[in-house]
Design an enzyme around this catalytic site. Structure first.
Site, short mmCIF file in Angstrom:
data_model
loop_
_atom_site.label_atom_id
_atom_site.label_comp_id
_atom_site.label_asym_id
_atom_site.label_seq_id
_atom_site.Cartn_x
_atom_site.Cartn_y
_atom_site.Cartn_z
CG ASN A 1 -3.32 3.91 -0.34
OD1 ASN A 1 -4.46 3.93 -0.53
ND2 ASN A 1 -2.48 2.62 -0.23
CB SER B 1 -0.99 0.02 1.31
OG SER B 1 -1.91 -0.97 1.16
CG HIS C 1 -0.97 -0.06 -4.91
ND1 HIS C 1 -1.29 1.34 -4.51
CD2 HIS C 1 -1.54 -0.71 -3.70
CE1 HIS C 1 -2.02 1.39 -3.58
NE2 HIS C 1 -2.17 0.38 -2.88
CD GLU D 1 -1.28 4.22 -6.78
OE1 GLU D 1 -1.06 3.46 -5.74
OE2 GLU D 1 -1.55 5.67 -6.57
C1 LIG Z 1 -5.75 0.38 1.06
C2 LIG Z 1 -4.80 0.45 -0.46
O1 LIG Z 1 -3.73 0.13 -0.27
C3 LIG Z 1 -5.50 0.82 -1.77
C4 LIG Z 1 -7.24 0.67 -1.75
O2 LIG Z 1 -7.64 -0.28 -2.18
S1 LIG Z 1 -7.93 2.20 -1.38
C5 LIG Z 1 -9.65 1.77 -1.57
C6 LIG Z 1 -10.06 1.85 -3.06
N1 LIG Z 1 -11.45 1.37 -2.87
C7 LIG Z 1 -12.47 2.40 -2.89
O3 LIG Z 1 -12.38 3.55 -2.59
C8 LIG Z 1 -13.99 1.56 -2.87
C9 LIG Z 1 -14.94 2.77 -2.93
N2 LIG Z 1 -16.15 2.17 -3.04
C10 LIG Z 1 -16.62 1.92 -4.17
O4 LIG Z 1 -16.27 2.15 -5.42
C11 LIG Z 1 -18.10 1.04 -4.39
O5 LIG Z 1 -18.83 1.24 -3.25
C12 LIG Z 1 -17.93 -0.56 -4.76
C13 LIG Z 1 -17.41 -0.84 -5.88
C14 LIG Z 1 -17.03 -1.06 -3.62
C15 LIG Z 1 -19.22 -1.10 -4.49
O6 LIG Z 1 -19.88 -0.45 -5.69
P1 LIG Z 1 -21.64 -0.51 -5.38
O7 LIG Z 1 -22.09 0.01 -6.73
O8 LIG Z 1 -21.82 0.15 -4.17
O9 LIG Z 1 -21.87 -2.06 -5.25
P2 LIG Z 1 -22.18 -2.86 -6.53
O10 LIG Z 1 -23.31 -2.51 -7.30
O11 LIG Z 1 -22.79 -4.32 -5.51
O12 LIG Z 1 -21.02 -3.48 -7.09
C16 LIG Z 1 -20.56 -2.63 -8.33
C17 LIG Z 1 -19.85 -3.82 -9.13
O13 LIG Z 1 -18.52 -3.91 -8.23
C18 LIG Z 1 -18.54 -5.46 -7.92
N3 LIG Z 1 -18.25 -5.58 -6.46
C19 LIG Z 1 -18.74 -4.94 -5.31
N4 LIG Z 1 -18.07 -5.31 -4.55
C20 LIG Z 1 -17.17 -6.29 -4.64
C21 LIG Z 1 -16.56 -7.13 -3.94
N5 LIG Z 1 -16.34 -7.04 -2.68
N6 LIG Z 1 -15.69 -8.19 -4.76
C22 LIG Z 1 -15.94 -8.23 -5.95
N7 LIG Z 1 -16.67 -7.65 -6.63
C23 LIG Z 1 -17.32 -6.50 -6.07
C24 LIG Z 1 -19.98 -5.94 -8.04
O14 LIG Z 1 -19.93 -7.35 -8.63
C25 LIG Z 1 -20.68 -4.98 -9.29
O15 LIG Z 1 -19.93 -5.42 -10.52
P3 LIG Z 1 -21.03 -5.73 -11.79
O16 LIG Z 1 -21.42 -4.23 -11.87
O17 LIG Z 1 -20.24 -6.47 -12.60
O18 LIG Z 1 -22.13 -6.43 -10.94
N1 LIG Z 2 -6.79 -4.32 2.19
C1 LIG Z 2 -6.68 -3.25 1.23
O1 LIG Z 2 -7.68 -2.57 0.87
C2 LIG Z 2 -5.45 -3.35 0.35
C3 LIG Z 2 -4.34 -3.87 0.86
N2 LIG Z 2 -3.28 -3.71 -0.20
C4 LIG Z 2 -1.95 -4.12 0.48
O2 LIG Z 2 -2.15 -5.50 0.17
C5 LIG Z 2 -1.24 -6.42 0.99
C6 LIG Z 2 -2.41 -7.50 1.72
O3 LIG Z 2 -3.24 -6.77 2.43
P1 LIG Z 2 -4.59 -7.65 2.83
O4 LIG Z 2 -4.98 -8.60 1.52
O5 LIG Z 2 -5.70 -6.62 3.21
O6 LIG Z 2 -4.38 -8.30 3.83
P2 LIG Z 2 -4.98 -9.86 4.72
O7 LIG Z 2 -4.22 -9.73 6.20
O8 LIG Z 2 -6.42 -9.65 4.31
O9 LIG Z 2 -3.95 -10.88 3.81
C7 LIG Z 2 -2.68 -11.14 4.14
C8 LIG Z 2 -2.66 -12.58 3.68
O10 LIG Z 2 -1.22 -12.85 3.68
C9 LIG Z 2 -0.67 -14.09 4.38
N3 LIG Z 2 0.64 -14.17 4.42
C10 LIG Z 2 1.41 -13.63 5.44
N4 LIG Z 2 2.62 -14.02 5.35
C11 LIG Z 2 2.78 -14.75 4.27
C12 LIG Z 2 3.80 -15.34 3.36
N5 LIG Z 2 5.11 -15.55 3.91
N6 LIG Z 2 3.53 -15.87 2.41
C13 LIG Z 2 2.26 -16.10 1.87
N7 LIG Z 2 1.37 -15.42 2.49
C14 LIG Z 2 1.19 -14.71 3.72
C15 LIG Z 2 -1.58 -14.26 5.62
O11 LIG Z 2 -1.72 -15.22 6.03
C16 LIG Z 2 -3.03 -13.24 5.19
O12 LIG Z 2 -3.81 -14.58 4.44
C17 LIG Z 2 -0.69 -5.48 2.11
O13 LIG Z 2 0.77 -5.19 1.86
C18 LIG Z 2 -1.55 -4.37 2.17
O14 LIG Z 2 -0.93 -3.14 2.40
C19 LIG Z 2 -3.05 -3.05 -0.99
C20 LIG Z 2 -4.20 -2.49 -1.76
C21 LIG Z 2 -5.46 -2.44 -1.08
#
Ligand SMILES: CC(=O)CC(=O)SCCNC(=O)CCNC(=O)[C@H](O)C(C)(C)COP(=O)(O)OP(=O)(O)OC[C@H]1O[C@@H](n2cnc3c(N)ncnc32)[C@H](O)[C@@H]1OP(=O)(O)O
Ligand SMILES: NC(=O)C1=CN([C@@H]2O[C@H](COP(=O)(O)OP(=O)(O)OC[C@H]3O[C@@H](n4cnc5c(N)ncnc54)[C@H](O)[C@@H]3O)[C@@H](O)[C@H]2O)C=CC1
Length: 279
Positions: A187, A116, A137, A149
């Site tokens: 992020n 991330s 990413h 990304e």
């Molecule tokens: C932390 C990091 O390192 C990086 C990150 O990930 S930061 C987070 C980035 N993500 C976001 O910001 C998500 C923001 N949320 C959204 O975009 C939307 O709420 C959402 C796409 C999650 C759900 O959308 P929604 O319109 O409320 O629900 P829904 O209509 O059920 O879903 C739309 C589509 O997404 C799919 N979908 C929704 N949730 C899903 C899930 N958990 N898994 C798989 N597919 C999913 C659905 O299947 C649907 O696809 P179709 O159109 O082909 O049927």
């Molecule tokens: N959660 C999110 O929305 C996002 C997370 N990421 C990044 O992706 C990575 C995974 O995040 P999540 O899926 O949320 O975590 P998670 O906790 O859901 O899954 C991590 C998995 O890795 C496994 N693991 C740990 N050590 C391991 C090893 N040596 N070999 C194989 N598997 C191992 C764990 O058992 C667990 O199943 C992190 O680096 C996170 O920052 C990136 C984008 C979005």
């Protein structure tokens, strides 16, 4: 091209599904067979929903599942072409994983991290193939979010970048090129906003529900910041804020004390059944 995904958790399972749906053979490795099995079961469940919605035929679903295999054995990495690591957001664990992969994988294999916010340069330096180490990413939920990304570390070669860019497009994603900096783009902008939503709750400005309603109806966000943090995982959100704070040395990235407390209490969001909301 044979792909291995390390980690069958929130992100790893989504990456496996997207790769298999794009026609690739993909093997997923986790540290316990039950984690591998749960990850693959989750993919099967998600694809079944698509079949029910008429978005996929049962035959296509079966063909996708047939392209997925699981293991707990790292040695399975020996004949793959690309490894996508989606393990825990911890630099020491990632460096240990990449060092182990460097010893197992064939010389031309590319090693990618789904980190991330952590430094691809530092991860690459733990291997003897820093030119073939890169960031891929993906975004949560992986099947739904179009962006990827692609992060170049200081030693990532242009050839590696080009190969991964082509692969990302084959996976149905829209790639953006990122020159490594903490938090990359999304992020660095997004997680501090989620963190501020947590401050608003901690300071009694508004309830979690009203913070989320405000941003959905007032800023057009598809999900509120706190529901999104719960979906990402509060442990991941905290790890990202800590990376931004440490790497930039700027207190504007200080993690909200309420976030720290919730992670300490094991309230990580959807994956533990409770975060800012109950699931
Ligand atoms: C932390 C990091 O390192 C990086 C990150 O990930 S930061 C987070 C980035 N993500 C976001 O910001 C998500 C923001 N949320 C959204 O975009 C939307 O709420 C959402 C796409 C999650 C759900 O959308 P929604 O319109 O409320 O629900 P829904 O209509 O059920 O879903 C739309 C589509 O997404 C799919 N979908 C929704 N949730 C899903 C899930 N958990 N898994 C798989 N597919 C999913 C659905 O299947 C649907 O696809 P179709 O159109 O082909 O049927
Ligand atoms: N959660 C999110 O929305 C996002 C997370 N990421 C990044 O992706 C990575 C995974 O995040 P999540 O899926 O949320 O975590 P998670 O906790 O859901 O899954 C991590 C998995 O890795 C496994 N693991 C740990 N050590 C391991 C090893 N040596 N070999 C194989 N598997 C191992 C764990 O058992 C667990 O199943 C992190 O680096 C996170 O920052 C990136 C984008 C979005």
């Amino acid at each position: 091209m044979k792909i291995m995904v390390l980690g069958a958790g929130t992100m790893g399972a989504g990456i496996v599904q997207v790769a298999a749906q794009a026609g690739f053979e993909v093997i997923v490795r986790d540290i316990k067979q039950e984690f591998v099995d749960n990850g693959i079961k989750g993919i099967d469940k998600g694809l079944s929903k698509m079949v029910e919605k008429g978005k996929m035929s049962a035959d296509d679903k079966n063909a996708v599942m047939a392209r997925i295999s699981g293991t707990v054995d790292m040695a399975a990495a020996k004949d793959v072409d690309v490894v996508i690591e989606a393990a825990i957001e911890n630099m020491d664990i990632k460096k240990a994983i990449f060092k182990e992969l460097d010893e197992i994988c064939k010389p031309e294999c590319i090693l990618a991290s789904n980190t991330s916010a952590l430094s691809i340069t530092e991860i690459g330096a733990a291997t003897k193939r820093a030119d073939r180490v890169i960031g891929m990413h993906f975004f949560n939920p992986v099947p739904a979010m179009k962006l990827i990304e692609i992060i170049k570390g200081a030693s990532t070669s242009q050839e590696t970048f080009n190969t991964i860019k082509d692969l990302s497009i084959k996976l149905g994603k829209t790639p953006v090129e990122i020159n490594e900096a903490p938090g990359f783009v999304v992020n660095r902008l997004l997680i501090p906003m989620l963190n501020e939503g947590m401050y608003a709750v901690m300071e009694g400005v508004a309830s979690p529900e009203d913070v989320d309603t405000s941003m959905k109806l007032g800023a057009g966000h598809p999900m509120g910041p706190l529901a999104l943090a719960d979906m990402i995982g509060l442990d991941i959100c905290l790890a990202i804020m800590q990376t931004l704070h440490r790497e930039f040395g700027d207190d504007k990235y200080r993690p909200c004390p309420l976030l720290v407390k919730m992670v300490r209490a094991g309230k990580l969001g959807r994956k533990t059944g409770e975060g800012f909301f109950k699931y």
